[in-house]
Design an enzyme around this catalytic site. Structure first.
Site, PDB file in Angstrom:
ATOM      1  CD  GLU A   6       3.785   2.265  -1.362  1.00  0.00           C
ATOM      2  OE1 GLU A   6       3.017   2.102  -0.404  1.00  0.00           O
ATOM      3  OE2 GLU A   6       4.379   3.339  -1.575  1.00  0.00           O
ATOM      4  CB  CYS A  24       5.099   6.001   0.101  1.00  0.00           C
ATOM      5  SG  CYS A  24       5.206   6.283   1.869  1.00  0.00           S
TER       6      CYS A  24
END
Length: 792
Positions: free
Chosen positions: A438, A436
């Site tokens: 990170e 997502c």
């Protein structure tokens, strides 16, 4: 009918096949994995067993080359064919029926599949899977917290991730890796190193994996030649012969051309995602920077031009979309309910020597994502202070078309986050984001997401002395009943004690899981690709990477902030009602308390409006959570950190909660990412950016901010400038990430009511996009209710 998209007939046909094929289970991986374990288990070490199992799979699995394909290879056999991983999660027959029958995120399971699962797979794996080992090793406290939704655990059905490629993939072949491995074996010191034998086993396993992936390449080369012999179309015949030649070169040798470089990455992607099913699928890192030297060289040589390069990229996009995320059940499905497997492509940013990283391939990738409009891969742009405005505006132009890609990331923030976590400047500049949002050092770091942490639920438990009225049990500490707290500070201290208590339970459990994977589930193929596993003789899952980080994702910062703001403002500052009264209202979903509900919804300071009253509380919650987790030792000579994202877990976390003190009704979703609570941000997008920037993003491994605009707000050149200026402004305040849904509320309502008429509608959910029709009603409602911002 799905919209026909693609630059030419070939791509349009492949794309149509990809989006119209129903995802289905591919049992061959499970069959050959089982056969290999029966053949080798007990006679070789566990790392060698894992490698020999993969070799068995790659020697025997069905392979196909679809009509018109230029990039070859699938995890299964053809589009939307997904393997299972019984050594990690041995699905029950009931699980298989659920996957086949459920309306959303289904996988078709044949009668033959069910028979194989029941007669061959379950008898062998049911009592030995990692999932079973995990559950049996957890404490009663852990199990109760997990089942009640205080936290989740990523490793319960999938392997460790994140996994991202680096420049190494394009400068070495697997024969070169094999030589590196043999050199490392030759240097082992059996006289002074007590771990020399285990290192040899790990290195032997890596060498076997080199053989395995090269066997796969040879099989595709042979298949392409066989097909070429039968092909009557001279153009396709020549393509198949070129595919065969490409597979002669890669993966055994380093790629020589743009086409081969893409094929090399794709073979590696298949190797990583067939070995295990990592959170998340193997990402190609800085794809534009990796491919640009090949692009420039091939154009100069006259063997490539813009259109051919774009066609190859579009064929790669189809291959990504052909690989649905492995099937999930239960809580793991609820925390990430999507076919998207989170391969995330970074474009732009800066180069390793600190210069602007935008190049010709960067624009090609933007054109590709714009044309293809596919759920996979997830595509992002890294925006640095050196990024040309032309590139940023082109990305905004695509984003405002309303299907959620690309996402926008702050290069300077990413680099500083990595530096703060102990990376060198060289490794930080070559890093970026995956999954997502990170952050990690590409090709050099194992940065493992361990699960989600339900911050608003812990506040709810604090209001009731640690008792959970949803699961009807004492989950937390006895920190005091609502009537016991005389000041806000006392109440917040009780909340902090509860957070620390649950964090200890979660981290202890995850550390055990790390040890389970290190012992029973090494990843020798992934280890080949990750610095410094070969030189250390250590597996990726056992601390072999240069950097080893565990992340715990905080969820619901908007909900908990506004709830604490409501308690502080209305109970302790203004004395409008008491803490027992609001606790009772939450317990009864505000039924009969319309006056109180109106006060907490409409007359209380809210996060997301550049209001320090609420934003200071957000900082207190964030700072305590960050300090509670960050810096703890993990089991791989690394540290724990945090990031702030939910995937779809904010829906699940809301399901297991009562109403909240901010007026959120019982069982409704919590806030997502670091976004404000739905409807709370009433002062426009700039106020949202200012509130969110008060969080110290640079002490995280990533934060996720969703913004929603109606199409008219970002229309025309002025609208494009507004979007670009918003991104720049937020990033100048050290914001990590922002993404946009550009769609009006009525369109979403119409799509919810008439899904067949909006089959092509794609929206941004969290760190990924998905078809609106594939989302649960709860998640659809949450997206509909997100605040529509306006720059006025």
């Amino acid at each position: 009918m799905e919209e026909l998209r693609g630059m030419n007939e070939r791509v349009r046909k492949l794309r149509k096949q990809s989006v119209e094929t129903t995802p289905h289970i591919f049992m061959e991986r499970a069959i050959y994995m089982t056969q290999a374990y029966k053949k080798y288990e007990g006679s070789v070490s566990i790392p060698e067993l894992r490698a020999l199992s993969m070799k068995e799979i790659f020697e025997n699995k069905t392979i196909t080359i679809e009509d018109g394909e230029l990039i070859v290879g699938d995890k299964g056999a053809g589009p939307q064919s997904t393997p299972t991983f019984p050594e990690l999660c041995c699905h029950t027959i009931e699980d298989m029926h659920v996957m086949n029958d459920r309306d959303l995120i289904c996988f078709k399971v044949s009668d033959e599949d069910l028979k194989i699962q029941e007669e061959e797979i379950i008898p062998f794996w049911e009592k030995r899977s990692i999932r079973k080992k995990i559950i049996e090793s957890m404490t009663d406290e852990w199990r109760r917290c997990y089942e009640a939704g205080v936290f989740t655990e990523f490793m319960e059905q999938r392997g460790p991730g994140h996994t991202v490629g680096s420049e190494k993939l394009y400068v070495k072949g697997f024969l070169d890796y094999q030589k590196d491995i043999q050199d490392a074996i030759a240097k082992l010191d059996y006289l002074n190193d007590e771990k020399a034998m285990s290192k040899r086993e790990q290195l032997n396993a890596m060498s076997i994996m080199c053989d395995a992936i090269m066997i796969l390449g040879k099989r595709y080369a042979a298949l392409a030649r066989e097909m070429a012999e039968k092909e009557t179309d001279p153009v396709r015949k020549e393509e198949l012969l070129q595919i065969a030649h490409n597979c002669d070169v890669v993966p055994a040798h380093k790629p020589e051309t743009f086409w081969q470089a893409i094929q090399m990455y794709w073979f590696v992607h298949l190797g990583v995602t067939t070995e295990l099913n990592p959170w998340d699928a193997y990402s190609p890192g800085r794809l534009d920077q990796h491919l640009n030297p090949f692009y420039v060289h091939d154009c100069e040589e006259g063997i490539l031009d813009h259109d051919k390069a774009l066609e190859l990229l579009e064929c790669l996009w189809v291959k990504f979309n052909n690989q649905p995320a492995p099937p999930k059940v239960g809580i793991t499905l609820k925390e990430s309910s999507t076919y998207t497997d989170f391969a995330n492509i970074n474009t732009g940013g800066i180069t390793p020597d600190g210069k602007d990283g935008v190049n010709e391939v960067s624009y090609l990738i933007l054109d590709c994502m714009d044309e293809m409009k596919l759920l996979q891969p997830s595509s992002n742009v890294q925006i640095s202070r050196k990024t040309p405005q032309k590139f940023l505006k082109r990305a905004c132009e695509i984003s405002r078309k309303g299907w959620g890609q690309p996402a926008f990331y702050n290069t300077e923030a990413i680099i500083q986050e990595l530096l703060n976590a102990g990376k060198t400047i060289q490794d930080a500049r070559m890093g970026g984001t995956s999954g997502c949002v990170e952050t990690g050092a590409f090709g050099r770091e194992a940065y493992i997401l361990q699960g989600y942490f339900n911050l608003p639920k812990i506040l709810e438990l604090t209001m009731f002395d640690g008792y959970d009225h949803v699961s009807k049990q004492q989950l937390g500490l006895h920190t005091g009943k609502a009537e016991d707290f005389k000041t806000y500070e006392e109440f917040f201290e009780a909340y902090k004690k509860q957070v620390e208590y649950f964090a200890d339970i979660k981290v202890e459990g995850s550390n055990k899981i790390t040890q389970i994977f290190a012992k029973y589930m090494p990843a020798p193929f992934l280890s080949i690709l990750t610095d410094d596993c070969i030189s250390r003789g250590l597996d990726y899952n056992a601390g072999g990477a240069r950097y080893n980080t565990n992340y715990l994702q905080g969820v619901g910062i908007g909900t908990i902030t506004d709830s604490l703001s409501s308690i502080k403002y209305n109970v302790f500052d203004k004395h409008k009602f008491t803490l027992p009264e609001i606790a009772d209202a939450c317990l009864h979903n505000f039924e009969g308390n319309e006056l109180m509900l109106n006060l907490v919804l409409n007359k209380t300071p809210k996060y997301g409006n550049d209001d320090d009253y609420a934003d200071d509380i957000m900082q207190d919650v964030f700072n305590h959570y960050q300090q509670t987790i960050t810096g703890r030792d993990n089991m791989k000579n690394g540290k724990w950190g945090i990031n702030m994202l939910p995937t779809t877990c904010h829906v699940y976390f809301g399901e297991v909660m009562l109403a909240s003190a901010n007026g959120r009704r019982a069982h409704k979703p919590t806030s997502e990412g670091i976004s404000p609570e739905k409807g709370a941000d009433v002062n426009g997008p700039t106020a949202v950016a200012k509130s969110c920037s008060k969080m110290d993003h640079l002490r995280t491994g990533g934060t996720l901010l969703n913004q929603k605009f109606t199409p008219s707000v970002v229309a025309g050149e002025a609208g494009l400038d507004h979007m670009a200026d918003f991104v720049r402004t937020y990033f100048n305040m050290d914001g990590h990430h922002v993404q946009f849904n550009v769609i009006d509320r009525q369109t979403l309502i119409n799509a919810q009511n008439n899904p067949q008429e909006y089959r092509d509608l794609i929206v941004r959910v969290a760190g990924y996009s998905d078809h609106f029709r594939n989302l649960s009603k709860e998640l659809q409602d949450e997206i509909i209710d997100r605040t529509e911002q306006d720059f006025e």
